[in-house]
Motif scaffolding. Sequence first.
Motif, PDB file in Angstrom:
ATOM      1  N   ALA A 167     -46.924  -6.577 -38.004  1.00  0.00           N
ATOM      2  CA  ALA A 167     -47.689  -5.793 -37.034  1.00  0.00           C
ATOM      3  C   ALA A 167     -46.709  -4.978 -36.198  1.00  0.00           C
ATOM      4  CB  ALA A 167     -48.503  -6.722 -36.147  1.00  0.00           C
ATOM      5  N   TYR A 168     -47.073  -3.739 -35.920  1.00  0.00           N
ATOM      6  CA  TYR A 168     -46.146  -2.785 -35.315  1.00  0.00           C
ATOM      7  C   TYR A 168     -46.537  -2.376 -33.913  1.00  0.00           C
ATOM      8  CZ  TYR A 168     -44.738  -2.459 -40.112  1.00  0.00           C
ATOM      9  OH  TYR A 168     -44.296  -2.780 -41.358  1.00  0.00           O
ATOM     10  N   ARG A 180     -47.074  -8.314 -26.251  1.00  0.00           N
ATOM     11  CA  ARG A 180     -47.953  -7.503 -25.400  1.00  0.00           C
ATOM     12  C   ARG A 180     -47.917  -6.033 -25.800  1.00  0.00           C
ATOM     13  NH1 ARG A 180     -47.047  -8.143 -19.781  1.00  0.00           N
ATOM     14  NH2 ARG A 180     -45.428  -9.734 -19.947  1.00  0.00           N
ATOM     15  N   VAL A 181     -46.726  -5.565 -26.284  1.00  0.00           N
ATOM     16  CA  VAL A 181     -46.668  -4.170 -26.751  1.00  0.00           C
ATOM     17  C   VAL A 181     -47.358  -4.043 -28.112  1.00  0.00           C
ATOM     18  CG1 VAL A 181     -45.133  -2.300 -27.484  1.00  0.00           C
ATOM     19  CG2 VAL A 181     -44.568  -3.646 -25.464  1.00  0.00           C
ATOM     20  N   VAL A 182     -47.121  -5.002 -29.011  1.00  0.00           N
ATOM     21  CA  VAL A 182     -47.660  -4.898 -30.375  1.00  0.00           C
ATOM     22  C   VAL A 182     -49.165  -5.180 -30.416  1.00  0.00           C
ATOM     23  CG1 VAL A 182     -47.581  -5.992 -32.672  1.00  0.00           C
ATOM     24  CG2 VAL A 182     -45.454  -5.414 -31.482  1.00  0.00           C
ATOM     25  N   GLY A 224     -52.798  -1.821 -32.540  1.00  0.00           N
ATOM     26  CA  GLY A 224     -51.667  -1.258 -33.289  1.00  0.00           C
ATOM     27  C   GLY A 224     -52.003  -1.210 -34.768  1.00  0.00           C
ATOM     28  N   HIS A 225     -50.954  -1.147 -35.591  1.00  0.00           N
ATOM     29  CA  HIS A 225     -51.164  -1.110 -37.044  1.00  0.00           C
ATOM     30  C   HIS A 225     -50.413  -2.252 -37.687  1.00  0.00           C
ATOM     31  CE1 HIS A 225     -51.532   3.182 -35.832  1.00  0.00           C
ATOM     32  NE2 HIS A 225     -52.609   3.050 -36.572  1.00  0.00           N
ATOM     33  N   ASP A 268     -40.068  -0.634 -42.642  1.00  0.00           N
ATOM     34  CA  ASP A 268     -40.474   0.390 -41.672  1.00  0.00           C
ATOM     35  C   ASP A 268     -39.249   1.037 -41.053  1.00  0.00           C
ATOM     36  OD1 ASP A 268     -40.271  -1.436 -38.897  1.00  0.00           O
ATOM     37  OD2 ASP A 268     -40.780  -2.503 -40.719  1.00  0.00           O
ATOM     38  N   SER A 269     -38.066   0.638 -41.495  1.00  0.00           N
ATOM     39  CA  SER A 269     -36.837   1.325 -41.092  1.00  0.00           C
ATOM     40  C   SER A 269     -36.542   2.500 -42.019  1.00  0.00           C
ATOM     41  CB  SER A 269     -35.650   0.354 -41.120  1.00  0.00           C
ATOM     42  OG  SER A 269     -35.882  -0.707 -40.230  1.00  0.00           O
ATOM     43  N   LEU A 270     -37.431   2.777 -42.976  1.00  0.00           N
ATOM     44  CA  LEU A 270     -37.212   3.947 -43.830  1.00  0.00           C
ATOM     45  C   LEU A 270     -37.371   5.210 -43.011  1.00  0.00           C
ATOM     46  CD1 LEU A 270     -39.128   3.272 -47.178  1.00  0.00           C
ATOM     47  CD2 LEU A 270     -36.651   3.419 -46.865  1.00  0.00           C
ATOM     48  N   SER A 271     -36.503   6.173 -43.308  1.00  0.00           N
ATOM     49  CA  SER A 271     -36.595   7.444 -42.606  1.00  0.00           C
ATOM     50  C   SER A 271     -36.258   8.552 -43.577  1.00  0.00           C
ATOM     51  CB  SER A 271     -35.607   7.414 -41.438  1.00  0.00           C
ATOM     52  OG  SER A 271     -35.648   8.630 -40.747  1.00  0.00           O
ATOM     53  N   ASN A 272     -36.730   9.739 -43.277  1.00  0.00           N
ATOM     54  CA  ASN A 272     -36.374  10.901 -44.077  1.00  0.00           C
ATOM     55  C   ASN A 272     -35.225  11.570 -43.324  1.00  0.00           C
ATOM     56  OD1 ASN A 272     -36.995  12.388 -46.364  1.00  0.00           O
ATOM     57  ND2 ASN A 272     -38.313  13.810 -45.253  1.00  0.00           N
TER      58      ASN A 272
END
Length: 341
Positions: A77-78, A22-24, A117-118, A237-241
Amino acid sequence: MSALAGLISTSITDCGTDLVERVVFGTGDAVEIASALESLVRRSLGTQIEAAMFYEASVGCVAGLLLHNGSKVVVKAYQPRWSDEFLRGVQRAQGALASSGFPCPRPVSGPVHLLGGHALIEAYLADPGQRTITQAMLSVSAAGLATQINLCRGLDGSGLRPHPMDADRDGLYPIPHSPVFDFEATAAGAEWIDQLAQAAKTVRDDHVATPVIAHCDWSARNVRMNETGLLAVYDWDSLSNAAEVVAVGQAAATWSAVDGSKIAPSANEIATYVALYEEARGARFGTAERVVAGAAALYALAYTARCEHAIDPAEAVHRRARPRLTTERDALLELADLMAD
Ligand SMILES: Nc1ncnc2c1ncn2[C@@H]1O[C@H](COP(=O)(O)OP(=O)(O)O)[C@@H](O)[C@H]1O
Ligand SMILES: [Mg+2]
């Protein structure tokens, strides 16, 4: 109902909730979700779904699909807070890693809009499965993270910060990674966890460093390895700067976590992980950086503890992080002392 809709429906039944869907997707209707995925594949890849291989919902929703043209792809899907710009940054770095021979799925297409979403489409990379974690894998995990970070040095990390899972500077926690955890409704009894999270976060966030591009959910849930090397890494999608020591501290606290895993690492094990990471990258961290790694590890444990508390306040089932918080908190805030030689 199509086979894909059937798989989605079974997953919702097994989870006992369609909260994530429901959120995605804005809906928990399996037929509607399957038909949106079918039209996404037609639109983006010009082909059709031949068979559904797997479907899972946890942070996002992931579907493994065999296509008419014989290729296999995965659509992820995010939740809406994973922005278009962030996902473009993910694809750039993931594409560079795949081209360097790093064992990650190659990006195929996206980001594309999908039911509010995306979504990203990436190549299927067969999952060798979560193995029993052994001590020998500690250095494989630490060295694997060092390789990933090194391969991304010099790449454009813009778009990857803030990460959708970063807490605000003034806040204590991010919106939990899954809607299954309701922190607000479960605040009672969590005060001791929140205090430790705050102490750790203050030390962690006061650290100023040139960021690196790092996979910030470097746990065995996402990192497949044997005793000699990495086999496959998911969840890009856990990549971060992020500051390098923060990524390493988080990894040190979470690297061995698998579904249903036992207790989190001790402060000594966390110190060993950080030391092995230093060895793999070929340079030690300074004392102040080691302190930040310890704080990042403590914060990661506190966040997990807070999730455990939200669904299991009596510690009947979920006891991975809370016992360690109780016994290791002081040692983690002084990680540099544990590592001093
Ligand atoms: N490209 C892929 N190829 C094959 N399997 C994949 C791929 N991406 C994800 N998976 C499978 O789906 C699982 C969940 O994917 P992940 O990206 O970690 O989602 P989440 O963010 O929900 O944890 C992975 O552990 C893996 O088994
Ligand atoms: Mg994952």
